[in-house]
Design a protein around this motif. Structure first.
Motif, PDB file in Angstrom:
ATOM      1  N   LEU A 191       0.837  -1.208   0.000  1.00  0.00           N
ATOM      2  CA  LEU A 191       0.000   0.000   0.000  1.00  0.00           C
ATOM      3  C   LEU A 191       0.868   1.252   0.000  1.00  0.00           C
ATOM      4  O   LEU A 191       0.507   2.268  -0.589  1.00  0.00           O
ATOM      5  CB  LEU A 191      -0.953  -0.010   1.200  1.00  0.00           C
ATOM      6  N   ARG A 231      -6.755   0.395   6.881  1.00  0.00           N
ATOM      7  CA  ARG A 231      -7.899   0.090   7.762  1.00  0.00           C
ATOM      8  C   ARG A 231      -9.116  -0.332   6.943  1.00  0.00           C
ATOM      9  O   ARG A 231      -9.803  -1.287   7.291  1.00  0.00           O
ATOM     10  CB  ARG A 231      -8.249   1.317   8.620  1.00  0.00           C
ATOM     11  N   GLY A 232      -9.365   0.368   5.854  1.00  0.00           N
ATOM     12  CA  GLY A 232     -10.519   0.014   5.027  1.00  0.00           C
ATOM     13  C   GLY A 232     -10.338  -1.335   4.351  1.00  0.00           C
ATOM     14  O   GLY A 232     -11.294  -2.107   4.226  1.00  0.00           O
ATOM     15  N   VAL A 233      -9.118  -1.615   3.927  1.00  0.00           N
ATOM     16  CA  VAL A 233      -8.843  -2.872   3.213  1.00  0.00           C
ATOM     17  C   VAL A 233      -9.067  -4.083   4.130  1.00  0.00           C
ATOM     18  O   VAL A 233      -9.313  -5.191   3.650  1.00  0.00           O
ATOM     19  CB  VAL A 233      -7.397  -2.837   2.650  1.00  0.00           C
ATOM     20  N   LEU A 234      -9.033  -3.879   5.443  1.00  0.00           N
ATOM     21  CA  LEU A 234      -9.248  -4.999   6.369  1.00  0.00           C
ATOM     22  C   LEU A 234     -10.726  -5.373   6.528  1.00  0.00           C
ATOM     23  O   LEU A 234     -11.059  -6.377   7.151  1.00  0.00           O
ATOM     24  CB  LEU A 234      -8.652  -4.671   7.740  1.00  0.00           C
ATOM     25  N   GLU A 285       1.507   6.757  -7.888  1.00  0.00           N
ATOM     26  CA  GLU A 285       0.482   7.496  -8.637  1.00  0.00           C
ATOM     27  C   GLU A 285       0.287   8.870  -8.032  1.00  0.00           C
ATOM     28  O   GLU A 285       0.556   9.073  -6.853  1.00  0.00           O
ATOM     29  CB  GLU A 285      -0.845   6.734  -8.679  1.00  0.00           C
ATOM     30  N   GLU A 322       2.072   1.494  -3.649  1.00  0.00           N
ATOM     31  CA  GLU A 322       0.993   1.941  -4.531  1.00  0.00           C
ATOM     32  C   GLU A 322       0.776   3.445  -4.390  1.00  0.00           C
ATOM     33  O   GLU A 322       0.591   4.164  -5.367  1.00  0.00           O
ATOM     34  CB  GLU A 322      -0.305   1.186  -4.206  1.00  0.00           C
ATOM     35  N   ASN A 323       0.808   3.907  -3.163  1.00  0.00           N
ATOM     36  CA  ASN A 323       0.630   5.339  -2.918  1.00  0.00           C
ATOM     37  C   ASN A 323       1.708   6.156  -3.609  1.00  0.00           C
ATOM     38  O   ASN A 323       1.463   7.262  -4.110  1.00  0.00           O
ATOM     39  CB  ASN A 323       0.662   5.595  -1.407  1.00  0.00           C
ATOM     40  N   ASN A 335      -5.133   4.885   6.567  1.00  0.00           N
ATOM     41  CA  ASN A 335      -6.585   4.777   6.405  1.00  0.00           C
ATOM     42  C   ASN A 335      -6.952   3.820   5.275  1.00  0.00           C
ATOM     43  O   ASN A 335      -7.979   3.147   5.335  1.00  0.00           O
ATOM     44  CB  ASN A 335      -7.208   6.153   6.183  1.00  0.00           C
ATOM     45  N   ASN A 336      -6.122   3.788   4.251  1.00  0.00           N
ATOM     46  CA  ASN A 336      -6.320   2.788   3.193  1.00  0.00           C
ATOM     47  C   ASN A 336      -6.245   1.388   3.800  1.00  0.00           C
ATOM     48  O   ASN A 336      -7.117   0.538   3.578  1.00  0.00           O
ATOM     49  CB  ASN A 336      -5.238   2.989   2.117  1.00  0.00           C
ATOM     50  N   ILE A 382      -2.850   8.913   4.795  1.00  0.00           N
ATOM     51  CA  ILE A 382      -3.628   8.319   3.699  1.00  0.00           C
ATOM     52  C   ILE A 382      -3.483   6.807   3.689  1.00  0.00           C
ATOM     53  O   ILE A 382      -4.461   6.069   3.576  1.00  0.00           O
ATOM     54  CB  ILE A 382      -3.097   8.870   2.344  1.00  0.00           C
ATOM     55  N   THR A 383      -2.252   6.373   3.780  1.00  0.00           N
ATOM     56  CA  THR A 383      -1.973   4.952   3.610  1.00  0.00           C
ATOM     57  C   THR A 383      -2.498   4.150   4.791  1.00  0.00           C
ATOM     58  O   THR A 383      -2.994   3.036   4.639  1.00  0.00           O
ATOM     59  CB  THR A 383      -0.452   4.752   3.431  1.00  0.00           C
ATOM     60  N   TYR A 403      -2.741  10.481  -8.777  1.00  0.00           N
ATOM     61  CA  TYR A 403      -4.194  10.680  -8.838  1.00  0.00           C
ATOM     62  C   TYR A 403      -4.681  11.269  -7.506  1.00  0.00           C
ATOM     63  O   TYR A 403      -5.642  12.027  -7.459  1.00  0.00           O
ATOM     64  CB  TYR A 403      -4.816   9.301  -9.094  1.00  0.00           C
ATOM     65  N   HIS A 404      -3.961  10.908  -6.419  1.00  0.00           N
ATOM     66  CA  HIS A 404      -4.363  11.393  -5.098  1.00  0.00           C
ATOM     67  C   HIS A 404      -3.734  12.745  -4.748  1.00  0.00           C
ATOM     68  O   HIS A 404      -4.028  13.299  -3.692  1.00  0.00           O
ATOM     69  CB  HIS A 404      -4.002  10.365  -4.013  1.00  0.00           C
ATOM     70  N   PRO A 413      -6.379  15.847  -4.285  1.00  0.00           N
ATOM     71  CA  PRO A 413      -7.141  15.826  -3.026  1.00  0.00           C
ATOM     72  C   PRO A 413      -6.284  15.879  -1.768  1.00  0.00           C
ATOM     73  O   PRO A 413      -6.742  16.353  -0.731  1.00  0.00           O
ATOM     74  CB  PRO A 413      -7.883  14.470  -3.074  1.00  0.00           C
TER      75      PRO A 413
END
Lengths: 424, 424, 424
Positions: free
Chosen positions: B192, B377-380, B199, B195-196, B374-375, B371-372, B201-202, B205
């Motif tokens: 993760l 946490r959601g992926v879990l 790119e 990946e961050n 929180n990414n 960011i990473t 793209y983020h 924001p």
């Protein structure tokens, strides 16, 4: 830990440290706790911790909590700290005084000998006599409390203790008091803590204070048991020892030693040896730290060392003693519990100074904590491999062999016995 | 994590993020550490960290600790920090200076090239030459230290580095010094974090500071590698890029780029592109932050980006550079280690201001940490499912495909190769 | 935990607490979270927490985070807090106000009813309508928010709630406000928290404050459901209850109770019973703590208790109410989330004092936290064995039987149904 275990051998060879998994694997750790607590008599504390009926302290080993309590007949019991109702802990404080053992949840009450004497509103078929507290085996010898957690009959205590009695006798531990107790929590497997304690090859690099107290020749010659040095060094120390033994024997005091080999059930040993010329006791300056104990009427400069099992020890000078217990807490965690004893009637501040009394071992055990934790970290590397022991680590070689022979291996972790005994 | 793994496919499809288990499973994490450390050359630090013989620093990856040390012939070695005796760590401090590598436990001593030169009281059959420190593979290129932990022969360093040489050359890293080093511990799987990083793209924001420094058109067109935008946006940026390349080439400086596809062993790339009109260097205001480095005699407004492998990068302006290493620590933990380089003779306070030098990336990396995490946490969540990548995330699609093709899967986690390549 | 599981029976017998593994095993815990969240309607909060469109709060259960948000049509939704792009958490604060649900990573934006309304630069084949936020089932009844996480159709809410409606109706919860919310993190399995809540056998030993508020006869006669006492005690309380019911019915208020048996899908119950003679409300002194709620125009000294499922409850007096949720967090961790409701127009400091309002349960729940944590510690002993329930623990016997009948066991953990039902 992802290691591959050969079905017929554990990758262990006599004279080397153990393969990695024995120092970190969860399953092996749980087997170890059962092995130690069920086959050995563990030295949990001195009875002076609980002088009055109703006094108790908790002893923790692995996930178990034991209530060690004195009853009104002056008998000491070890009860599992688990209510027979819904399983709550009964005693919550590390030490305390109670009239009876009352569970704080529903007030089920047990007397000091463990009988259930109060449990209200139970169905008519409920049988109180079938719900006494479960107990571990407990014996007291010279004031020292030993516990064994075998499910059925414990190993013979008599056979366990008899050889130590002559070594314990002169120190009068049954009329001792606890001066200080300290815990050194160590982030390492219990076997690394034991290995560290069984050799003095590391003393010169790591323990300046300890080396100032003890004869350098002795530390190498006896630090890992008799025969841990050879050649000139051994010859030189043998002469020193003979001289001290002669004088001490003449003064009517005990000298000598014994030690088990790897086949013995207990891996015990006891010895009386000199500290160092000019040192009356094991203190930083060799000067007395407390009143003479037991039957001693003069200092003989000797130290009694009793090894009851790999995690229970006593080290006694003429005027004080130190109890050691290496309590396994987790695969990578051991509590080094250390208790300093002095004569029962000694008064802190007047007859002894706690800082002076504890300094040698307090400094040394803090150093050992650091050493052992760094040993553990390195052992976790994929590139750790069991290393060859030096001449001064013979007692580790034997401890490790004893452990491999006596532990209770799972079927996939059997060893080839030919590889784990010393060549004969 | 309780997921069901199909025997023939891993539930992964090109152009999407990975199934949950790849971001949290213990076994896959351990496989990943071995895969990265054994097949890649990791950028562990700059050689200026250890200028003198006897200087060392520790590099940690997974459970391993490596001693990176300079010997008296000015050669740099990478030794596993594990004594060949009973496995203790040898060096305890993150960085230091030593005459020899002496284990603090029993004083076994190794010279700076790893040979065992001291081990007292060992049995007569003990062979010192067979007990040198174990070593990892190490190469130095332009002052950058690369390490590989393959058990046997490492992958070819020459093949690994040759395409980057023209990009590294003008920056003079071999005469650089380390101005600042920072670690951003991140509670997320290393993939993760990667990946961050792959790119932009983020960026709009999430990274106001970074977006003020870099041309918005570039961030979208190149943020996930060449071809990460299309249509008008790409056309507009292509014109900007062509103009800058023309001017820069005229001034005699390097321009251009290369990038591996998913089949390549290393997944590398390098590029030189403009920062933004009016920006001389990658600083908050585009103004110089340090003296020009290497062969640069004027600012050309360009930035060199070298991707050595998914966890090792250099980003260099004309007057400074930043090294990145994403060190995997656990399934849900990665250390982002960042090192700022300036010219060897630059003096802090006079020639550069550390806060000014580090501001763009320090702000951005702190944002990325949040960011990473929180990414992760959601992926879990049980309700996470691999999502489709946008056009601006093409480089992630390729990274993930490269990883799935090259990692060393267990037999139950094989993939159907047809599903993990981009449609051709 | 290393326990051996018989293939045909779980070692459980009606009328006793559960075998150890049910209170600590990871796999069983994960099964439990799925069982509770997918088959039950969990009481997650009161709708007054989010009065305006765009107000949200997060509800966490196991590893899941749910966004509970009010949309512009005043409908409340429960969305999994996982972006459909690469899985980031979308909302980060425990509670907040938003115009839309915008992921902080790449700014994918969902409207308040979960539709994806913004996702830039996606491939042409990308279908926004297929990427709405995933949702859990949500219902609001009398202002109480219930959530169910079944993958397909949820269980009938109507059948779930209908029997509680007469009990909820007079309290006017739809016009209530939240006065206080407290969380009591408890290091124990959720089932030990539930067992503690289902009996009052422990109240006398453990809850002095609670016992001063409630009639002792009632606590034993009803503390573990109707029939939890017998003989003189039951006779005495029956008379007290009949007298209060007569007076209350005459005053036009609801009395009575119902309770499910072990075969029911929900294990629910509701009741209205008197607090104690002279006590108007459940406060330390029995005096009012807030303005009368709902349709009450006078105090009737009654308490309404609704058990929606083993982890969701309401306890309501005439002037306030308390919501309870026992949120499972891990095998050995449960959050006790408690919410005090008062009338919508009540003003803190003028109409109610928060300390006075919360005292009875705040004191009691802190005591329960300690009790339950010590219960857990004891249950982890190798020497714990399931204990017989007292007469005053009948509701636990039934809860445990209900759990064993309805949970979703793995094939190796099946039970013999004959052993887990009460003898008929």
């Amino acid at each position: 830990m992802g290691d591959t275990i050969s079905p017929t051998a554990a990758g262990y060879i006599y004279g080397r440290s153990l393969p990695q998994r024995f120092y970190c694997n969860d399953t092996i750790f749980n087997e170890d706790v059962n092995f130690l607590s069920q086959t050995q008599w563990l030295l949990v504390d001195h009875s002076a911790r609980i002088p009055q009926a109703g006094d108790y302290f908790l002893f923790k080993c692995g996930k178990e909590s034991l209530i060690i309590v004195r009853d009104r007949s002056d008998e000491i019991h070890a009860f599992y700290n688990v209510c027979r109702h819904r399983g709550s802990l009964i005693c919550l404080e590390p030490t305390g005084h109670v009239k009876a053992l009352t569970c704080p949840y529903h007030a089920w009450t047990y007397d000091l000998s463990g009988r259930l004497i109060g449990a209200s509103s139970m169905p008519s078929e409920f049988d109180k006599t079938a719900h006494a507290l479960k107990r571990a085996h407990l014996r007291v010898e010279s004031g020292l409390i030993f516990v064994n957690m075998a499910d059925g009959e414990p190993p013979s205590f008599e056979r366990f203790i008899e050889r130590h009695r002559p070594f314990l006798a002169p120190h009068g531990f049954d009329t001792a008091k606890i001066a200080v107790q300290m815990v050194y929590p160590t982030e390492a497997n219990w076997k690394l803590v034991v290995e560290n304690f069984l050799e003095c090859y590391h003393c010169k690099p790591a323990h300046a204070t300890y080396c100032a107290v003890h004869s350098a020749d002795k530390l190498l010659s006896l630090g890992a048991g008799p025969g841990s040095a050879s050649g000139d060094l051994a010859t030189k120390f043998d002469a020193e020892l003979a001289e001290w033994e002669q004088a001490t024997r003449t003064a009517g005091q005990l000298v000598g030693m014994f030690g088990d080999d790897v086949d013995a059930a207990y891996f015990q040993g006891s010895s009386r040896t000199p500290i160092q010329k000019g040192f009356l006791t094991e203190s930083v300056d060799g000067k007395p730290v407390a009143p003479l104990m037991g039957s001693y009427v003069a200092y003989d400069g000797g130290q009694t060392a009793c090894s009851f099992n790999p995690i229970s020890y006593v080290m006694a000078s003429n005027d004080h003693a130190v109890l050691f217990l290496f309590a396994p807490r987790g695969p990578l965690r051991t509590d080094v519990i250390t208790t300093w004893l002095v004569r029962e009637d000694a008064v802190a501040g007047r007859d002894y100074d706690s800082a002076h009394l504890t300094k040698v071992w307090d400094v040394t055990l803090k150093e050992d904590k650091t050493i052992t934790e760094n040993n553990q970290r390195g052992v976790l590397s994929r590139h750790y491999e069991p290393g060859l022991h030096s001449l001064h680590e013979k007692r580790i070689s034997d401890f490790v062999a004893w452990y491999m022979l006596h532990r209770r291996p799972t079927p996939t972790d059997m060893v080839d016995e030919d590889r784990i005994r010393p060549a004969s």
